[in-house]
Design a protein around this motif. Sequence first.
Motif, PDB file in Angstrom:
ATOM      1  N   PHE A 269       0.760  -1.180  -0.238  1.00  0.00           N
ATOM      2  CA  PHE A 269      -0.194   0.170   0.253  1.00  0.00           C
ATOM      3  C   PHE A 269       1.275   1.490   0.252  1.00  0.00           C
ATOM      4  O   PHE A 269       2.089   1.173  -0.198  1.00  0.00           O
TER       5      PHE A 269
ATOM      6  N   THR B 256      -5.581  -3.026  -5.667  1.00  0.00           N
ATOM      7  CA  THR B 256      -5.801  -2.450  -4.866  1.00  0.00           C
ATOM      8  C   THR B 256      -6.835  -0.778  -4.809  1.00  0.00           C
ATOM      9  O   THR B 256      -7.955  -1.293  -4.777  1.00  0.00           O
ATOM     10  N   LEU B 257      -5.705   0.123  -4.934  1.00  0.00           N
ATOM     11  CA  LEU B 257      -6.312   1.384  -4.724  1.00  0.00           C
ATOM     12  C   LEU B 257      -6.267   2.165  -5.610  1.00  0.00           C
ATOM     13  O   LEU B 257      -6.579   3.225  -6.075  1.00  0.00           O
ATOM     14  N   CYS B 258      -6.178   1.535  -7.373  1.00  0.00           N
ATOM     15  CA  CYS B 258      -6.261   1.911  -8.359  1.00  0.00           C
ATOM     16  C   CYS B 258      -7.164   1.286  -8.984  1.00  0.00           C
ATOM     17  O   CYS B 258      -8.484   0.769  -9.082  1.00  0.00           O
TER      18      CYS B 258
ATOM     19  N   LEU C 177      -0.308  -2.514  -5.781  1.00  0.00           N
ATOM     20  CA  LEU C 177      -1.391  -1.623  -5.249  1.00  0.00           C
ATOM     21  C   LEU C 177      -1.919  -1.241  -6.252  1.00  0.00           C
ATOM     22  O   LEU C 177      -3.098  -0.675  -6.226  1.00  0.00           O
TER      23      LEU C 177
ATOM     24  N   LYS D 179     -11.360   5.252  -3.300  1.00  0.00           N
ATOM     25  CA  LYS D 179     -10.746   4.351  -2.329  1.00  0.00           C
ATOM     26  C   LYS D 179      -9.368   4.304  -1.498  1.00  0.00           C
ATOM     27  O   LYS D 179      -9.476   4.121  -1.043  1.00  0.00           O
ATOM     28  N   THR D 180      -8.611   5.563  -1.900  1.00  0.00           N
ATOM     29  CA  THR D 180      -7.469   5.563  -1.250  1.00  0.00           C
ATOM     30  C   THR D 180      -8.079   6.372   0.319  1.00  0.00           C
ATOM     31  O   THR D 180      -8.166   5.628   1.349  1.00  0.00           O
TER      32      THR D 180
ATOM     33  N   SER E 127     -11.402   5.879   1.492  1.00  0.00           N
ATOM     34  CA  SER E 127     -11.920   4.681   2.179  1.00  0.00           C
ATOM     35  C   SER E 127     -10.844   3.972   2.914  1.00  0.00           C
ATOM     36  O   SER E 127     -11.101   3.681   4.615  1.00  0.00           O
ATOM     37  N   TRP E 128      -9.946   3.102   1.821  1.00  0.00           N
ATOM     38  CA  TRP E 128      -8.298   2.558   2.787  1.00  0.00           C
ATOM     39  C   TRP E 128      -8.563   2.977   3.320  1.00  0.00           C
ATOM     40  O   TRP E 128      -8.073   2.557   5.437  1.00  0.00           O
TER      41      TRP E 128
ATOM     42  N   LEU F 160      -4.219   6.032  -9.679  1.00  0.00           N
ATOM     43  CA  LEU F 160      -4.438   5.891  -7.959  1.00  0.00           C
ATOM     44  C   LEU F 160      -5.653   6.422  -7.733  1.00  0.00           C
ATOM     45  O   LEU F 160      -5.902   7.669  -8.180  1.00  0.00           O
ATOM     46  N   ASP F 161      -6.665   6.351  -7.253  1.00  0.00           N
ATOM     47  CA  ASP F 161      -7.897   6.470  -6.685  1.00  0.00           C
ATOM     48  C   ASP F 161      -8.128   6.920  -5.673  1.00  0.00           C
ATOM     49  O   ASP F 161      -7.479   6.492  -4.453  1.00  0.00           O
TER      50      ASP F 161
END
Length: 338
Positions: free
Chosen positions: A21, A116-118, A113, A127-128, A130-131, A123-124
């Motif tokens: 991450f 997960t967050l893309c 990565l 999503k980032t 929320s994570w 890079l979204d």
Amino acid sequence: TMSLMNNFTTVLGRALAGTFFPVLQQTIGFGSAFEGWTAREEDIVYHVLIPLTPPLGHTFHLEYDTDQQTPGRNFRVHVELECTCPREQLGVNMLCFLHHPDVARMRTQQPNLTDTLCTGFYLDVEKTVSWFGALMRASWQRLPESRSWHLVLQSSKRCCRLRLTNSQESFRVKVLFGVQRHTSDIFVSSRSRGVHTPSTVWPETYTLAETKFFRHMATQVPQESSHLKCLQLLATVLARKDFSVHSIKTIIMHQLNTVPVSQWHKRYFLLQLSDALEQLRISVEEKYLEHFILGNQRLPQEIRLPQDVQRARPSNLFHSLVQDLAAQSQAMEAYLDL
């Protein structure tokens, strides 16, 4: 605020060790609360930015977003996989996501990565956010502050909002995320650029450079300077007159950068107040207020700008008045009401 956020990033950094991450860097405070001029105590929100750097085996490349539907200068954070195989063992080390993705996932039990967050390879923001919000909720009890403060965390699409209360007081924190442009004081951040900002768009932000400018000026002006009092008063009044608080902040910054520092002694308070209001009137009449950071060649040397920002054509903060004559008339009426 800074102690709390740095404790958070330290605890989360330990929890994220060995994962793929984003790496959380030291929190940076910015905005009016850190510049010393917040209009009203009950309105104080402590704005902080957490810089993100890529984990092992990943790189971030900032790509300028050419979509004209989103105003301002915007970027996308392109996440690329890089080889982690030692050169002398290329093809032997099977923990490389680039060359052996399936084996690396199986052995590390961790996704990379981009999984997960893309969104795609970008890079979204949503999503980032929320994570990070989920990590904060899970880690709160491990912080020393949890013994004396109650935390309410509200995650919006592009930021995390915290309210901390105890039996005597409360304070609010707004957490944004960013990626640094080179080694400069300019970041692309998760801040919103209008209602419909796409989740993979990271607008360029200049607020950290502005906060650094105020800190620099604090070392230059007389000890009993009037500039913060002037800004504080104008921000309080103008916010009720349909003017952007950032517009009057921009005017004060331009004045700080041009008026001799000795003229900011408190004995000149009314003069500086009058000059700021006069500049506001001229800006409304001309429908033009120049951005303070973009294209400014006269900033203190310690404020580091990328070359494209330094050489950019300054944008007009009052561009909406050019497009809407009724808005200009309304702005002038609000000014006259002062």
